[in-house]
Design an enzyme around this catalytic site. Structure first.
Site, short mmCIF file in Angstrom:
data_model
loop_
_atom_site.label_atom_id
_atom_site.label_comp_id
_atom_site.label_asym_id
_atom_site.label_seq_id
_atom_site.Cartn_x
_atom_site.Cartn_y
_atom_site.Cartn_z
N THR A 23 0.87 -1.17 0.00
CA THR A 23 0.00 0.00 0.00
C THR A 23 0.91 1.22 0.00
O THR A 23 1.96 1.23 0.62
CB THR A 23 -1.02 -0.01 1.16
N CYS A 29 -3.93 8.03 7.32
CA CYS A 29 -4.53 6.69 7.23
C CYS A 29 -3.64 5.71 8.00
O CYS A 29 -2.46 5.98 8.23
CB CYS A 29 -4.61 6.23 5.79
N HIS A 46 -6.05 -0.64 4.53
CA HIS A 46 -5.64 0.77 4.47
C HIS A 46 -6.88 1.57 4.84
O HIS A 46 -7.77 1.79 4.01
CB HIS A 46 -5.17 1.08 3.03
#
Lengths: 162, 204
Positions: A23, A29, A46
């Site tokens: 990711t 996040c 995520h």
């Protein structure tokens, strides 16, 4: 060659070795990784928000919300043959990308994401074995399901392994 | 107002008012740097939140992000994204040459880029507000120099709270003599979108 599986914002993916879950550009996040070392199977989420702001009714349970991502991922991993009691967790992300003046509106969203992830892990009884959270910089993750090791890359920072 | 309820007519109206806003912003930036800067006709994009980093050229691309909030009668976020080399070119027009230390930006450079963001956003919001007959003002700008994905996820928080779609007004700007690229994004809050559309005379 391991298969590379990309996880976007609000997504969760699970994979069995040999595979690398990646990711990119985690800011506030948080990236939640769960791993079963025996099944050599892992999952990566995520997540964007700690929890829905208003009532939770009618809101789809998705990996957009940190509070639900762990439960959803455990379900997926069990379907792939993982044993919940063998799962371990690692966290990365939850940075504060912009200066503190915006805390009043989105009150330390990175920190709240990390806290929500830890609460969900505790509720599910999954031990947190490593984390690389906080700071003021973005992170990219490469989670190798063969080893359970996550490479954390960031600008102006040495590459970390957790 | 839900973003998925928007029709082509609504999006056209947004594009039209944004066009006027970015024309003002282009003039302001040209005056600031003493060079002609052009801005493209804005695109209005309705995108899944997960796909937003792709719009910015990929989650790992190094960018300078200048972030402001739209305050006043309508609310939302403004994000100005400059690729690193374009940001440095802009700076070379704005500041006396400094010895650059490493790849980080100095305090002075950060301050200058924030001011660029402030001028662009003020010109845009002033034009939009005048059209709407409402008051729109930008907040103090904040800046981050990092991976695009990390810079923009902050702007997605308010959108993620209410849905899975992001409405973006995107404009590319470019210099005529040297290549300076950047993107200007307006991400209105869903509730404010109705205020904007109603104020510009669109039937909902």
């Amino acid at each position: 060659m391991s298969k590379i599986i990309s996880v976007s914002i609000s997504e969760l993916k699970v994979a069995i070795a040999p595979a690398v879950l990646v990711t990119y550009g985690l800011g506030s996040c948080v990236g939640i990784a769960l791993y079963d070392p025996e099944a050599r199977t892992g999952g990566l989420a995520h997540t964007l928000l700690p929890a829905p702001v208003r009532d939770t009714q009618g809101v789809e349970k998705s990996a957009k919300f940190t509070c639900w991502a762990v439960d959803l991922m455990v379900d997926e991993l069990v379907k792939c043959g993982c044993a919940p009691e063998r799962l371990v967790a690692k966290l990365a992300g939850g940075a504060t990308m912009f200066e503190s003046q915006y805390r009043s509106t989105h009150g330390g969203i990175g920190e709240r994401n990390v806290a929500a992830a830890k609460a969900a892990l505790e509720r599910c009884g999954i031990p947190l074995v490593a984390e690389d959270t906080g700071g003021d910089y973005g992170r990219s993750l490469e989670f190798n399901t063969a080893t359970g090791i996550i490479m954390v890359r960031a600008l102006q920072q040495p590459i970390k392994q957790i | 107002m839900k973003f998925d309820a928007l029709t082509e007519e609504h999006l056209d109206a947004l594009r039209e008012v944004s066009n006027i806003g970015v024309a003002h912003a282009a003039t302001a930036l040209s005056q600031l740097i003493g060079r002609s800067i052009s801005l493209s006709v804005p695109k209005v994009l309705l995108t899944d939140i997960a796909k937003v980093p792709e719009v910015f050229g990929g989650a790992e691309k190094l960018v300078v992000g200048i972030y402001l909030q739209m305050l006043g009668d309508a609310r939302g976020n403004i994000l100005i994204v400059l690729p690193r080399d374009s940001a440095l070119k802009l700076l070379s027009r704005l500041l006396p040459r400094e010895k650059s230390e490493g790849s980080l930006l100095t305090e002075l450079e950060i301050s200058a880029l924030k001011e660029v963001g402030n001028i662009l956003a003020s010109a845009y919001l002033n034009a939009l507000g005048t059209l709407m007959g409402k008051t729109l003002i930008p907040s103090v700008p904040v800046l981050s120099f990092d991976m695009a994905g990390a810079v923009i996820d902050y702007a997605l928080i308010a959108l993620g709270e209410v849905g899975d779609l992001a409405l973006m007004v995107e404009t590319d700007f470019f210099g005529e003599e040297e290549k300076i690229n950047g993107q200007f994004f307006l991400l209105p809050d869903p509730e404010s979108l109705k205020i904007i559309l109603t104020a510009i005379g669109v039937h909902l």
